[in-house]
Structure formats: structure tokens, C-alpha cells
Scaffold this active site. Structure first.
Site, mmCIF file in Angstrom:
data_model
loop_
_atom_site.group_PDB
_atom_site.id
_atom_site.type_symbol
_atom_site.label_atom_id
_atom_site.label_comp_id
_atom_site.label_asym_id
_atom_site.label_seq_id
_atom_site.Cartn_x
_atom_site.Cartn_y
_atom_site.Cartn_z
ATOM 1 N N SER A 38 0.828 -1.193 0.000
ATOM 2 C CA SER A 38 0.000 0.000 0.000
ATOM 3 C C SER A 38 0.869 1.251 0.000
ATOM 4 O O SER A 38 1.786 1.380 0.814
ATOM 5 C CB SER A 38 -0.911 -0.012 1.237
ATOM 6 N N GLY A 39 0.581 2.178 -0.907
ATOM 7 C CA GLY A 39 1.332 3.414 -1.003
ATOM 8 C C GLY A 39 2.477 3.368 -1.989
ATOM 9 O O GLY A 39 3.193 4.353 -2.177
ATOM 10 N N THR A 57 -2.177 1.908 -7.914
ATOM 11 C CA THR A 57 -3.365 2.516 -8.535
ATOM 12 C C THR A 57 -2.962 3.575 -9.554
ATOM 13 O O THR A 57 -3.543 3.662 -10.640
ATOM 14 C CB THR A 57 -4.263 3.127 -7.450
ATOM 15 N N ASN A 68 -1.030 4.969 3.433
ATOM 16 C CA ASN A 68 -1.421 5.528 2.136
ATOM 17 C C ASN A 68 -2.745 6.250 2.286
ATOM 18 O O ASN A 68 -3.688 5.716 2.862
ATOM 19 C CB ASN A 68 -1.545 4.385 1.111
ATOM 20 N N SER A 117 -5.554 4.289 -0.294
ATOM 21 C CA SER A 117 -5.207 2.873 -0.380
ATOM 22 C C SER A 117 -6.375 2.061 -0.929
ATOM 23 O O SER A 117 -7.504 2.169 -0.458
ATOM 24 C CB SER A 117 -4.834 2.350 1.012
ATOM 25 N N SER A 118 -6.104 1.228 -1.958
ATOM 26 C CA SER A 118 -7.136 0.334 -2.497
ATOM 27 C C SER A 118 -7.362 -0.786 -1.490
ATOM 28 O O SER A 118 -6.430 -1.521 -1.155
ATOM 29 C CB SER A 118 -6.694 -0.252 -3.837
ATOM 30 N N GLY A 141 0.033 -6.162 -2.451
ATOM 31 C CA GLY A 141 1.293 -6.881 -2.353
ATOM 32 C C GLY A 141 1.384 -7.655 -1.048
ATOM 33 O O GLY A 141 0.460 -7.647 -0.221
ATOM 34 N N GLU A 170 1.933 -8.586 2.603
ATOM 35 C CA GLU A 170 1.750 -7.735 3.785
ATOM 36 C C GLU A 170 2.271 -8.434 5.033
ATOM 37 O O GLU A 170 1.934 -9.592 5.309
ATOM 38 C CB GLU A 170 0.266 -7.393 3.983
#
Length: 1029
Positions: free
Chosen positions: A116-117, A121, A166, A169-170, A401, A403
Site C-alpha cells: 500500500s502506497g 493505482t 497511504n 489505499s485500495s 502486495g 503484507e
């Protein structure tokens, strides 16, 4: 691409490798060294070079600032260019996939991964923007492009949230297929979503937020919209959005049997730890709201669908504000003094904790299913309606990704399982791609040793013995199953597996860093400890049946689609969350295996989101979890560098006297001669069918350094004399070309003038070689003049005079053009105007050149009626019954005896004409019995309706006067179908007064309109003459 716009090839950039590193990690001398990998990444990041290759894999580092490398000019520079001819870029990957799809006619996919970040996206957005700008376009294609681009802000609003790492974040995985037709234009799309983080709806960690749409609605929604939804412009009022202490919450209601029960404010004690982060400096919720509303409109949502969608979002917020109290018996009740607490007590004998869990489960289910409905709705708008003969797709996978947090739960377990599957696919496809290239070039394939993580995938997903099967079995079995019984069963079933351990099975050293409620998996990227608390509840993801029944009864059309009644009849237990994810992941693997993959690995340089800051510890952590070193090792197992013969020879031919300045033989022989001259050792290279393979980067570096030296020596050897001789040769050659061109133009001009003069002399003869050029020119001139002077409207009758030879053709063209203009004019006419013109046509047919005041009526529009509903007595309308009134006009009636003028109303229906005096129907004339209509040729408004004398209901013909004579009689003629029964008389009109008696109306011209009884007993009408016929 350099600042001067010149493309920089990978080889050219090698000269600056000490400062900016190498563009491809494959060219690292010490490719097994993680330190060398990190140093190359750091050098490039420092120079704002955020993209680097590992073979065909793109590594992208988030710069946390805007770089001027995404303009249309950059898109054009990467369009249609060989992958390695330009510096690494997301556009190069996009264009390579697009060209491969077009040339090989095989589906492609681009896999984007990272934590994330890291910029996943944004990377997918850049790819979509590249295709939107560079692909062929049409009106239909532009619509699809807009919808593809506008799907992003909608999905981000409903599926993205601020997290600690993020701000956007998605919180779901997304796979999008972009469909292209045979022209290479995007014509459709389809989206698959994976593992939405539904738990975020009811709980967020401190410093995080719920999904963006909640804040966008509250901050940006119009006052009227918020009032309809029962919302306040203050996120602090909603427990699902902020951390709430001892405060007052307004409980808005609960749905029961399709009815919304509304409550007043009630004082409740709340101690819920939530995100407490309604405002974020980097997010403008009000502006984002406008973007989302526009995007919904572009995608194809109508206002009703948007309203119902927002109703659901608001209902989730209201649902979170419902609070419960506990009774002595242990049952829970809603803390309001309304009947709802009795219904709830009767229907749901739950304790306080169970009631709150049921509320949260309903909120998560409603939001999760609504998100799925939203994705399906977007897919409908993106669907390609036609059935193409040929269509390929490019898939975009934007997925979470690997985690590893301090506390890892069920969500991290699913995410990391997904990454294990993707890593397995990645290594398999990378090896397959390498092996295919070697075989195509006739190079012996050397087997590569690598870690096969299939053993870990099997540990998670194997039937009956895998972790998911054990978890499902524990969820489904009767008895007191818990997270700890699941952990015990895990120890008993797979406790001996080399990649799994628990606190009970671990050695003393490991137990110090593991909790008793944890198990550890040794993933391809490293060890991860998972806390089993909540595993069973999250895997079950169940919703009480009575709550499903309530949702099925909802009046909201979206909810009735989300909660299908067939679900209530299905006695089969729904699949668990892990099994559903496992199934969808297997389908995703099938999709990806059927396509040619490209990879984008995204890296976050620091946790503070600061530009220019390179956190080596954090990046090293991501390099490990993305498996980049393993990928590099696989790619470098054979040859580090490979190029087509033509490219290699063109670049380095100056290094060998035999190949400089040009090589005339076969390319393979030229490359062989060149590398032998350079002293390449046999183990350093191999020659394939169309490419040269170089094993070591140092061999390429030495060749590139020799080329730089050669460039300087070539420049020094060029003397002034050689340049002067070359210049004279070029000048002489160019002067000769210019002289030839001038002579050729003069000959052509003389021939043209000669042919024109001869043609003019013979212009009246039949077509022959002497006059054909002249006649063709005359025809061409006329047609060009006609093209510039075509009439622009049907009323314009002008037309250029044609030459004698084109008179007949000109007439045909004039007719065709007029027909085309008339057709176009008719096509643009709306129904109302068409009806008006039809009436005018009837009026023209009856009165043109026959009645004096007709020309004055032409520019005036006919009215639908001259009397509105208030001017007609209700009793009259009641008397007409079901007969629909088509037209009404005030008229003057002249008595048959004495000709006294009386005000009346003439009403036309479908079947008859009715003469009305206030509330009385004085006379009804059926159209079938109407013998004819008489009117004078002067400008007066007097007319006679002739009725049969045999009809005892009729007293005689009716003499009327109307101020709108043309309009009135046209309406009568159309309604009664008596267009041919209107008689226009000159001098006088004879009409029937009664049984056997006749009257006469005399018409004379005068200075003003006068209607009176004459001395001879006739009705005298004097009317001014307006037009001379």
C-alpha cells in the site's frame, strides 16, 4: 528520453552508469548482491529515474511528487518503439503489450503489485490514460474510453480509504480487461474485484478512515440531498466514521418488514475506538464528490439509481448509530422508548454483544454486496454490444502486495496466499518465456535452480489437508468450535510441515517472539506470524436469516438485487470467505495463464510520503517480499544481454574495419566478424538465429567504452579537404537536380497552355483528342463553382448556369440536391412542427389564390385551441361525455330570421361540431350529415355550415363568423374529412333557412368590414380587399 527529445537507448545510457546506475538490473556485474541492487536503485531514485527493468519486468519507485514524464509528447515518443530502444517507463510496458496484442493476436495482461502506497493505482491509471490517448478513436470508442477512465474515481470512492501507509489505499483487488477490436481501438471492458475489506465499514485503526464515499457524501452532498437522506454535515455524528466518547447520538431508524421506524434523539454511552480522522490534508472530499457524481453520470447511472445508491450509503451510517442496552435476562434491546424494542426483543433474543455483532454484520453485508452490484453495473456500461469478428484484451491486475504487520490476521493470510500464487505463476511464466526465446534462437537451454513455492501453496490450499480446508472444517463442525480449536487442529494435521510452526511446536528461541494464539508460515518472501483471533468469524462471514429476509423486503431496488429471495430458499450453507477467495483466485490464475504477461513491481521509498527520501531498510524489506532478487537470479541464469543482429551491428560496426562503414553480407556473418575482431571469448557469447546473446555485462561495458573512444578518433580523422570535396560533390549534385526540376516544370506549363488553346478552338466539336482537355477543365470548373455555391435552403432556387455539355447532368444534380435538402429538412422536423405543416398544407390546398385574407394567415401558427378549459362551461364538457374535444373557438352566430348577431362557441370533437351558448348545447352537427361549407372569396370571416333539410333535428344551415376564418375552416375540414367540400363563392351564398325557405348572403368589397341586414332582406357583408388576385 533526453531533454532535447532524442531517444536514449539502453546502450547509450551505459556511459553514465557510474552516476545514474544501469537501466536494467540484469546488467549488474554482481547480480547476486542485494547491496549492489539497492545501490543501483538508490542512484536512479536520486536522479528522479524512478523506472528500472529486470529484463522485461518494470520496477517502479513512488517519487511522491509530480514528474514531467507523463505528457502527450512522452506518450508519442514511446508509441510504436521497440521495448529496449527507449529508457524504462510505464508507457514502454503499455506500448509493448499493445503491439504484442496487435501483431501476435494474443491476449495480454499487465500485473501490478506492491504494498500500500507504492503507486499501484497510479500505475494502472497511467496505463489507461496511455491507451486512451494513443489508440485509434471514434465516437463510440471515445465513449468507452471515457467510461474506462471514469470507472476509476467511482471504484476509488467506494473501495479506497486512508490508511496509515497511504491516503488513497485500495482496499480490494481489481482485475480489469480492456477489450480491443481489429483496428486496435478500445471498445469495451470488464472488471473483477477481489476481497473487499468489509471490516473497515465498522472498524478502522486509529489514524485511518472509512471508505472515501462516506466523507465525500457528507462534505460535498447538496443540502437538499442530505436532508432527504437524514444526514448532517458533520462526520463526528456517525460512529462508523470517528472515535466517539461520552456523547449523544441521534438514532434514525431500523427497517422492519419493509417499514422504516424513525426514532428521536436518545442519550447513550458509547466507547467505540474508531479511526478519528475525518479530515485529511491531502484529500479534498468536496471536490472528489463532484468528480464521483460526474463519473457516475458518464458511466450511465440515472438519477434514480444514484439516489438509491446514496440511500444505502446513508443507511449504513444510520445503522452504525443504533445502540443497545442489556436486560437482567441477558437479552438486548434498542435504547429508545418506541415499539421497535419490543419487536426486536421478540424477534432477536440476543445478548448485548451478539446484537452489536449482528448490526455490524448487516452493515458489512449491505456495503459489500452493494460494492459488488456497483462493479457489475459498471461492467454493463463497459460491455461491448456488438459481436466482433476478432477481439483481443489487455488485462490490468492491480492487487495488494505481500503484507507483514505487527498484527497479522485473516485478511493478511488471504492477501499473502494470493501473492504466493502470483509468485508461483510469475516464476513459471518467466522461466517459460526464457526457455521459449532460447529454443526459438537455437540456444541450448540450461536448467535454472530456483525455489519452487508450490509446497507453500499446497500447504494453504490442498484439499482436506490444507489450512483453508482445516479452517472450513472447524467452521462447519458442530460443537464449541473456536479460533483456538482451529489452531489445535492445525498443529495436529500439518504440524510436521517444514513451512509451518506454532508456539506449541516451536523451539525455545522462537517461542519468545510468538504468542500462544499465533501460527507462523515460512513464505517465499519470509516468515509471517498470524494471530488466529477472529479467523472463524471472518471466514464464516454469516448474516442472520431474519436480517436477510428484511433486506429482501426493502423498497430499494438495488438492495433487492443484492439480497435475492432465492437465497432464503437455498438450504445449502454458503461457502466460507476463504473458499470463495480460493475459488476466485483459481479463476484468476486461469485467466492470467491464458495471456502473455508483463509485470510492474511498485516500491514505496519511505513511510512518511516524502519526496527524495530513500529509506533503505524499508525498500530492502519490499525487494525481498516482491521476490525481485529471485527474479533477477532467474533472468541472469543464462545471458545478461541479447539483441537482434541488425541493431547490434548498426551500433558497433565502426569498431571493425571489415564492417565499417557498411556490411554487405548476411547480418549473422557481420556480427560474427565484429565480435571476433573485438576479441570475444567463446564462453562470453552465443549467436542465435536472429540475435546475439552476451553472457556477462562486463563484455558489453567494454564494447560500449570502446565505441565512445572510437567516436572521438573518427571525429579527429575527418580533414577540411575531405569535407570540402564532399561539399562540392553534394552541391553539384543538388544544382543538377534543381535545374532538371525547373526544365520539367517549364515543359509541363507549355504543354498545358498549348492543349488549352487548341481545346478552345475545337470547343464546339464532338469530343476528340484536341478538345478533351479543355472540355474536362470546363466541367471541372463548373463542378467546383457549383460546390462553392450550392443552395443552402429549400427556398433558395438559385443555381449556377452550366456549360452546354452539362445541362442535363446539372438538372439531375439540382433535383438530387433539392431532394437531399428536403429530406434533411424533414428529418429535423419535430412532431409538433410536422403537425403544424400538415395543417398549413391543407389550408393552402383549400384557400391559396381563392380567399383574399389567406396570405395574411400563412406566417401565423395555427393554435391547438382558441379557448382554454376555464372559458368552456364544465356542464358542456360533462355533456360531451367521453368525446375528446379537438378544437374550440369563439364565433358569432347570425339568426336565420333577422340576422341578429349572437356570441357562441364552436367546439370540434372527433365526430361532430357543437355550437354552444354558455352552458347549453344549442346545436350538434354530425360530420357525416354535414353537406358542405361555404365561404366568400373576400377577407371577411363569415361562413355557412350546410346541413340536410330532411334531418328534423336541424333547423337549417348555420351562419357563423370567426376572427380566425382560415384556421377554423382548416380544423373543420380536417376533423370532418371535408377538405373537398369547402366552396369559395364570389358575390353571394345561398343557404337554407328552414323547411323549403332559403336565405342569401351578399358579399361586396368596401373600405371596412361591415355585416348587416340589407333592405332587400339579404344579409349584406362588406369586406376590404387585401390582395389583388
Amino acid at each position: 528520453v533526453g531533454s532535447d527529445g532524442v531517444r536514449i537507448t539502453m546502450e547509450s545510457a551505459l556511459t553514465a552508469r557510474d552516476r545514474v546506475g544501469v537501466q536494467d538490473f540484469v546488467l549488474l556485474e554482481n547480480h547476486t548482491s542485494e547491496a549492489a541492487f539497492m545501490e543501483n536503485l538508490r542512484k536512479r531514485f536520486k536522479e528522479n529515474l524512478i523506472y528500472t527493468y529486470i529484463g522485461s519486468v518494470l520496477v517502479s519507485v513512488n517519487p511522491y511528487k509530480d514528474l514531467e514524464i507523463y505528457t502527450k509528447n512522452h506518450m508519442e515518443r514511446y508509441r510504436g518503439v521497440n521495448f529496449y530502444e527507449v529508457s524504462p517507463h510505464i508507457y514502454a510496458v503499455s506500448d509493448n503489450s499493445y503491439r504484442s496484442m496487435r501483431t501476435e493476436r494474443k491476449d495480454q495482461c499487465i500485473l501490478i503489485s506492491g504494498e500500500s502506497g507504492a503507486g499501484k493505482t497510479e500505475a494502472s491509471k497511467k496505463i489507461l490514460q496511455y491507451y486512451a490517448v494513443t489508440c485509434p478513436a471514434s465516437d463510440q470508442v471515445e465513449t468507452v474510453k471515457d467510461r474506462l477512465l471514469q470507472s476509476n474515481p467511482v471504484l476509488e470512492a467506494f473501495g479506497n480509504a486512508k490508511t496509515l501507509r497511504n491516503d488513497n489505499s485500495s482496499r480490494f483487488g481489481k482485475y480489469m480487461d480492456i477489450q480491443f477490436d481489429f483496428k486496435g481501438a478500445p471498445v469495451g471492458g470488464h472488471i473483477l474485484n477481489y476481497l473487499l475489506e468489509k471490516s473497515r465499514v465498522v472498524h478502522q485503526n486509529h489514524g485511518e478512515r472509512n471508505f472515501h464515499i462516506f466523507y465525500q457524501l457528507i462534505e460535498g452532498g447538496e443540502e437538499d440531498l442530505l436532508r432527504r437522506l437524514g444526514l448532517e454535515r458533520n462526520p463526528q455524528q456517525y460512529q462508523y466514521l470517528v472515535k466517539v466518547g461520552d456523547t449523544r447520538a441521534s438514532l434514525y431508524g431500523w427497517v422492519w418488514n419493509g417499514t422504516l421506524f424513525t426514532f428521536g434523539p436518545e442519550s447513550v454511552q458509547l466507547f467505540v475506538a474508531q479511526g478519528n480522522c475525518p479530515k485529511v490534508s491531502s484529500i479534498n472530499d468536496r471536490s472528489d464528490w463532484k468528480v464521483v457524481r460526474k463519473a457516475l453520470s458518464v458511466i450511465g447511472f440515472n438519477e434514480d439509481e444514484v439516489e438509491e445508491l446514496l440511500n444505502i450509503i446513508a443507511s449504513v451510517l444510520h445503522l452504525g448509530n443504533i445502540q443497545y442496552g442489556g436486560e437482567d435476562s441477558g437479552n438486548a434491546y434498542i435504547t429508545t422508548d418506541t415499539q421497535i424494542k419490543y419487536l426486536a426483543r421478540l424477534k432477536s433474543p440476543l445478548n448485548l454483544e451478539q446484537a452489536a455483532s449482528a448490526r455490524d454484520a448487516l452493515s458489512k453485508a449491505v456495503y459489500g454486496r452493494t460494492f459488488t452490484w456497483l462493479v457489475n453495473k459498471i461492467n454493463v456500461s463497459l460491455a461491448y454490444k456488438d459481436s466482433p469478428l476478432w477481439m483481443c484484451v489487455i488485462g490490468l491486475l492491480d492487487i495488494y502486495g505481500f503484507e507483514v504487520f505487527q498484527h497479522n490476521s485473516f485478511e493478511q493470510f488471504c492477501i499473502n496466499y494470493c501473492n504466493e500464487k502470483l509468485q508461483q505463476l510469475f516464476i513459471e511464466l518467466t522461466l517459460k518465456s526464457e526457455q521459449d526465446e532460447y529454443e526459438a534462437e537455437g540456444i541450448t537451454w540450461e536448467p535454472v535452480q530456483y525455489f519452487n513455492n508450490k509446497i507453500i501453496c499446497d500447504l494453504v490450499e490442498e484439499k482436506f489437508k490444507g489450512i483453508i480446508s482445516i479452517l472450513d472444517e472447524e467452521c462447519l463442525r458442530p460443537g464449541d468450535a473456536s479460533d483456538f480449536t482451529f489452531l489445535e487442529k492445525l498443529e495436529n494435521t500439518v504440524g510436521g510441515h517444514a513451512h509451518l510452526t506454532t508456539h506449541k511446536l516451536a523451539d525455545g528461541k522462537t517461542r519468545k517472539v510468538m504468542g500462544r494464539e499465533e501460527f507462523r508460515l515460512l513464505h517465499y518472501a519470509g516468515e509471517v506470524n498470524y494471530n488466529v483471533n477472529g479467523f472463524l468469524d471472518k471466514n464464516n462471514d454469516l448474516l442472520f436469516r431474519n436480517l436477510k429476509e428484511v433486506m429482501c423486503m426493502s423498497n430499494n431496488k438495488i438492495l433487492t438485487q443484492c439480497f435475492d429471495r432465492a437465497e432464503l430458499k437455498d438450504s445449502k450453507r454458503p461457502e466460507t470467505a476463504a473458499t470463495q477467495f480460493k475459488t476466485s483466485l483459481a479463476k484468476l490464475m486461469e485467466i492470467l495463464m491464458s495471456k502473455e504477461p508483463s509485470y510492474v513491481r511498485c516500491i514505496k521509498p519511505n513511510d512518511a510520503k516524502q519526496a527524495g527520501r530513500f529509506d533503505e531498510v524499508l525498500i530492502r524489506h519490499q525487494v525481498k517480499y516482491l521476490g525481485l532478487m529471485e527474479n533477477l537470479r532467474v533472468r541472469r541464469a543464462g545471458f545478461a544481454y541479447r539483441r537482434h543482429y541488425e541493431t547490434f551491428l548498426q551500433r558497433y560496426k565502426s569498431l571493425c574495419p571489415e564492417t565499417w562503414p557498411s556490411w554487405q553480407g548476411k547480418l549473422a556473418d557481420g556480427v560474427s566478424t565484429l565480435v571476433k575482431h573485438l576479441g570475444y571469448k567463446p564462453e562470453e557469447y552465443k549467436l542465435g538465429r536472429s540475435k546475439i546473446f552476451i553472457r556477462f555485462p562486463k563484455t558489453l561495458f567494454a564494447t560500449e567504452d570502446a565505441l565512445e573512444t572510437r567516436k572521438h578518433s573518427l571525429g579527429e580523422r575527418v580533414t577540411y579537404h575531405v569535407v570540402l570535396v564532399d561539399a562540392v560533390v553534394v552541391q553539384a549534385w543538388w544544382r543538377g537536380i534543381l535545374a532538371c526540376r525547373r526544365a520539367q516544370r517549364r515543359r509541363q506549363a507549355a504543354n498545358t497552355i498549348r492543349r488549352f488553346i487548341k481545346g478552345f478552338i475545337y470547343r464546339h466539336n464532338e469530343r476528340c483528342p484536341e478538345n478533351e482537355y479543355f472540355l474536362d477543365y470546363v466541367r471541372y470548373s463548373f463542378l467546383m463553382k457549383l460546390r462553392r455555391n450550392l443552395p443552402k435552403s429549400v427556398l433558395d432556387k438559385s443555381w449556377p448556369t452550366p456549360p452546354t455539355a452539362l445541362i442535363e447532368a446539372s438538372e439531375q444534380l439540382r433535383k438530387l440536391h433539392m431532394q437531399n435538402m428536403v429530406w434533411g429538412y424533414c428529418k429535423r422536423i419535430n412532431p409538433e412542427w410536422k403537425h403544424q405543416l400538415e395543417q398549413k398544407m391543407v389550408a393552402s390546398e383549400i384557400f391559396k389564390n381563392k380567399k383574399d385574407n389567406y396570405p395574411q394567415s400563412v406566417p401565423k401558427l395555427f393554435m391547438g385551441t382558441r379557448l382554454n378549459g376555464e372559458e368552456i362551461n364544465p356542464k358542456v364538457l360533462q355533456s360531451l361525455g367521453s368525446e375528446k374535444m379537438k378544437y374550440a373557438v369563439p364565433v358569432t352566430k347570425y339568426d336565420r330570421k333577422g340576422y341578429k348577431a349572437r356570441p357562441r362557441q364552436l367546439l370540434l370533437t372527433s365526430n361532430c361540431a357543437v355550437i354552444v351558448e354558455e352552458a347549453k348545447l344549442k346545436q350538434r352537427i354530425d360530420y357525416a350529415t354535414l353537406k358542405g361549407i361555404s365561404v366568400s372569396s373576400l377577407s371577411d370571416g363569415v361562413f355557412v355550415l350546410h346541413v340536410p333539410t330532411e334531418d328534423k333535428k336541424q333547423k337549417g344551415d348555420v351562419v357563423l363568423q370567426s376572427d380566425h376564418i382560415i384556421e377554423t375552416l382548416t380544423k373543420v375540414a380536417i376533423c370532418a374529412d371535408k377538405v373537398n367540400s369547402i366552396n369559395i363563392n364570389q358575390g353571394s351564398i345561398t343557404f337554407t333557412v328552414g323547411q323549403g325557405k332559403e336565405g342569401i348572403i351578399d358579399f361586396t368589397s368596401g373600405s371596412e368590414l361591415l355585416v348587416a341586414k340589407a333592405k332587400n332582406g339579404h344579409l349584406s357583408v362588406t369586406a376590404p380587399r387585401l390582395n389583388s388576385r
